[in-house]
Design an enzyme around this catalytic site. Structure first.
Site, PDB file in Angstrom:
ATOM      1  N   SER A 167      32.616  29.442  13.794  1.00 53.23           N
ATOM      2  CA  SER A 167      32.377  30.194  15.025  1.00 53.23           C
ATOM      3  C   SER A 167      31.810  31.566  14.694  1.00 53.23           C
ATOM      4  O   SER A 167      32.146  32.154  13.651  1.00 53.23           O
ATOM      5  CB  SER A 167      33.697  30.375  15.794  1.00 53.23           C
ATOM      6  OG  SER A 167      33.547  31.285  16.858  1.00 53.23           O
ATOM      7  N   TYR A 182      42.278  32.399  16.983  1.00 54.41           N
ATOM      8  CA  TYR A 182      41.181  31.423  16.922  1.00 54.41           C
ATOM      9  C   TYR A 182      40.211  31.779  15.791  1.00 54.41           C
ATOM     10  O   TYR A 182      39.864  30.937  14.952  1.00 54.41           O
ATOM     11  CB  TYR A 182      40.462  31.400  18.265  1.00 54.41           C
ATOM     12  CG  TYR A 182      39.250  30.501  18.329  1.00 54.41           C
ATOM     13  CD1 TYR A 182      39.381  29.154  18.642  1.00 54.41           C
ATOM     14  CD2 TYR A 182      37.975  31.004  18.094  1.00 54.41           C
ATOM     15  CE1 TYR A 182      38.268  28.324  18.713  1.00 54.41           C
ATOM     16  CE2 TYR A 182      36.855  30.197  18.156  1.00 54.41           C
ATOM     17  CZ  TYR A 182      37.007  28.850  18.469  1.00 54.41           C
ATOM     18  OH  TYR A 182      35.903  28.031  18.530  1.00 54.41           O
TER      19      TYR A 182
END
Length: 277
Positions: A167, A182
């Protein structure tokens, strides 16, 4: 030929058949979380490139069925299997199921590609993140891909390619409050992938990660569909003037799996349209 099983077998796993490297006739790629979004697009793109596809889903069997049908419509072959990547105890039986699927569908013993895409996102401020929430994220985002890859390793052909989805939240820019857990686990995926590239390089197996920026997926409870007002500010902060679509990332994943990327390994590729440049 396609199937969409609804249960996970519980039989004792067995080793992959002893087939010499290069004996399999066609490429076959396993893509986790391919019922929508990036995983669905990656499955379609690798199928367009001539690869058979084993795709997994958890809570969206209808989406998995759509992915299979779309692959069949372009002349490909796909099989959808249920898998919860947080339940590591099911992985040995799942690997056995994949081995049977390879044999029954393609008369093959090996995968040539693996895409660890399945994910989860639950934004929460650091001060409000509970231990249970952290464990849940870690199981899906890091522990799951780690041990699934380990379970599937005997089925990966020498010279195969692995792509793990990271990400842009791991980068020192564009950081959004609420995503510390995350991003931390996605960062772990990047580091693990780099070490995996080193360890598996002796078998000619390449390992890379792709780092999507803001992309329209079902993560976060289909957040962009529920909150379309979030899109414009993100698009304004992206050099190419829009948020990403699954196909934007899927095409890069398909490239990294292909022979054209045969000299690329251990890399984290930003696929964000220039987010927060």
């Amino acid at each position: 030929m396609s199937t969409t099983p609804t249960t996970t077998p519980t039989t004792t796993p067995t080793a992959a058949p002893d087939v010499a490297p290069g004996a399999d006739a066609a490429p076959i790629t396993l893509v986790t979380g391919a019922s929508s979004g990036i995983g669905q697009s990656a499955a379609l793109e690798v199928a367009r490139g001539g690869s058979g596809v084993v795709l997994t889903y958890r809570g969206n069997p209808d989406g998995a069925g759509r992915t299979v049908r779309q692959i069949e419509e372009i002349g490909g072959t796909a099989v959808a299997l249920p898998l919860d990547t947080a339940r590591t105890g099911t992985f040995p039986a799942f690997a056995e199921q994949v081995a049977r699927t390879l044999q029954d569908t393609w008369h093959s013993a090996h995968l040539t590609g693996l895409v660890n895409n399945a994910g989860s996102s639950r934004p929460a401020a650091f001060a409000d993140t509970s231990e249970d929430a952290l464990d849940e994220l870690g199981d899906v985002l890091f522990k799951g891909p780690f041990f699934l890859t380990q379970a599937l390793l005997p089925l990966l052909a020498d010279g195969a390619s692995i792509v793990n989805v990271s990400s842009s939240s791991t980068r020192p820019f564009g950081m959004t409050p609420g995503f510390s857990a995350y991003a931390a686990f996605k960062g772990a995926v990047v580091v693990w992938s780099r070490y995996l590239a080193k360890e598996l390089g002796t078998r000619g197996i390449r390992v890379n990660t792709v780092a999507p920026g803001p992309t329209r997926t079902r993560l976060g409870g289909d957040a962009f569909a529920r909150h379309p007002e979030l899109i414009a500010p993100l698009a304004e902060n992206t050099a190419l003037g829009r948020i990403g679509e699954g196909a934007d990332v899927g095409r890069v994943i398909a490239f990294l799996l292909s022979e054209q990327a045969g000299w690329i390994t251990g890399q984290d590729i930003d696929v964000s349209g220039g987010y927060d440049l």
